[in-house]
Design a protein around this motif. Structure first.
Motif, short mmCIF file in Angstrom:
data_model
loop_
_atom_site.label_atom_id
_atom_site.label_comp_id
_atom_site.label_asym_id
_atom_site.label_seq_id
_atom_site.Cartn_x
_atom_site.Cartn_y
_atom_site.Cartn_z
N GLN A 1 -3.00 4.63 -2.68
CA GLN A 1 -4.15 5.23 -1.98
C GLN A 1 -4.44 6.62 -2.52
OE1 GLN A 1 -6.00 3.60 0.53
NE2 GLN A 1 -7.36 5.34 0.30
N ILE B 1 0.86 -1.19 0.00
CA ILE B 1 0.00 0.00 0.00
C ILE B 1 0.90 1.24 0.00
CG2 ILE B 1 -1.81 1.30 1.19
CD1 ILE B 1 -2.74 -1.22 2.52
N ILE C 1 -1.70 -1.14 -4.03
CA ILE C 1 -2.74 -0.09 -3.95
C ILE C 1 -2.03 1.25 -3.84
CG2 ILE C 1 -4.52 0.96 -2.49
CD1 ILE C 1 -5.46 -1.82 -1.73
N LYS D 1 3.61 -1.31 3.97
CA LYS D 1 3.16 0.07 3.72
C LYS D 1 4.34 0.92 3.28
CE LYS D 1 1.23 0.72 7.71
NZ LYS D 1 0.66 1.38 8.85
N LYS E 1 -8.02 -1.61 5.83
CA LYS E 1 -7.54 -2.62 4.87
C LYS E 1 -6.52 -3.53 5.54
CE LYS E 1 -8.25 0.63 1.09
NZ LYS E 1 -7.72 1.54 0.09
N ILE F 1 -6.66 2.97 5.18
CA ILE F 1 -5.55 2.01 5.11
C ILE F 1 -5.57 1.09 6.34
CG2 ILE F 1 -3.02 1.83 5.27
CD1 ILE F 1 -2.82 4.16 3.36
#
Ligand code: NAP
Length: 291
Positions: free
Chosen positions: A91, A31, A89, A60, A47, A44
């Motif tokens: 964000q 992410i 992902i 992350k 998730k 986040i």
């Protein structure tokens, strides 16, 4: 009847957890967050929590607000090429000096958890199998789990945004619904929404959809999220409509949790596809060696 997204999410997570364990799936989600958007941090966290629960590793990348586009693209490139990263992902939102479309489209289509790359959206447009955007997939999954027929239904979507309304119109069309899309320039909105067997609102306009906008026994799905006096409010006036609708989502507790569950669903699908390709390659190499 209430379409209980929260309960369905919990049931799905149990199934995902079991599947990941028994099939020994190794899944890693990357992410990327650029800057300090507080709402993004909450999304986040949700998730991450769901991934943790089912046994998906999350990595992350918290990037400085002033990162250059080039550096962001380099990171995405690195993750695209990392065979241990299943999905990525980016964000949203990202700071305005960065082009979100360009950067998110840089994610390799097979790792595009959100389903927003051109390749995946084009497949959706063509009606081919693709990675569906999570909210869209969550809406369809919820309808399917409650055995609500999509084929042949009159589906009215209010909102034509790129994240929900627009891709949802394609997905429902692919499922043989008759789809009408309304937006801020639509005239006589309620005359249109009153024809809906399935009414989905994704505008972010608090309580836009009132009692007289809904046909008796319609299925009503509330995607919109706004904050009014610190409270989350949806597009649908739930209290007024709950007795008219045959099925209705609460908000919160409807589509939000389904969206999170579909992130996991997409990641599992990606890992399974990756394994299929790897097995094909192994078999191919094996056959070649025997020749
Ligand atoms: P968006 O890109 O801002 O699109 C909003 C759409 O609503 C636009 O098409 C706009 O029309 C239309 N609209 C605005 N006012 C309207 C009105 N009075 N009558 C009819 N249509 C109107 O938003 P989005 O990204 O698609 O997201 C939509 C909503 O869903 C937001 O509230 C977002 O927070 C929420 N959301 C929820 C989830 C979840 O998991 N629950 C996930 C994603 C998004 P024009 O095109 O004419 O401007």
């Amino acid at each position: 009847m209430i379409l209980d997204g929260k309960k369905i999410k919990n049931d799905l997570l149990e199934n995902f957890k079991e599947k990941i364990k028994t099939e020994k799936l190794y899944i890693k989600l990357a992410i990327i967050l650029v800057g300090n958007n507080e709402a993004s941090k909450i999304y986040i966290k949700n998730k991450e929590k769901a991934c943790d629960y089912v046994g998906i590793k999350v990595e992350k990348y918290l990037l400085e607000e002033n990162i250059t586009e080039n550096d962001l693209l380099k990171l995405i490139d690195k993750l695209n090429n990392d065979t241990n990263t299943t999905g990525i992902i980016l964000q949203s939102p990202i700071p305005s000096h960065l082009d979100f479309d360009k950067c998110s489209n840089y994610i390799q289509a097979s790792k595009d958890v959100d389903g927003f790359t051109k390749e995946n959206i084009y497949k959706l447009y063509l009606g081919k199998k693709t990675i569906l955007p999570c909210t869209v997939k969550g809406i369809i999954k919820l309808l399917e789990i409650y055995n609500i027929p999509i084929e042949g239904s009159n589906a009215v979507i209010v909102g034509r945004g790129n994240i929900v309304g627009h891709p949802l119109s394609l997905a429902l069309l692919n499922k043989n619904a008759t789809v009408t899309v309304a937006h801020s320039k639509t005239k006589n909105l309620k005359n249109i929404t009153r024809n809906a067997d399935i009414l989905i609102s994704a505008t972010g306009k608090p309580h836009l959809i009132q009692k007289d906008y809904v046909k008796k026994d319609a299925v009503v799905i509330d995607v919109g999220v706004s904050r009014v006096n610190g409270k989350i409010v949806g597009d649908i006036d739930f209290r007024e409509i709950v007795d008219i609708a045959s099925f209705i989502t609460p908000n919160p507790g409807g589509i939000g949790p389904m969206t999170v569950a579909m992130i996991i669903d997409n990641l599992i699908e990606m890992e399974e596809r990756k394994r299929k390709v790897e097995n094909k390659n192994i078999n191919f190499a094996h056959d070649k060696n025997r020749q």
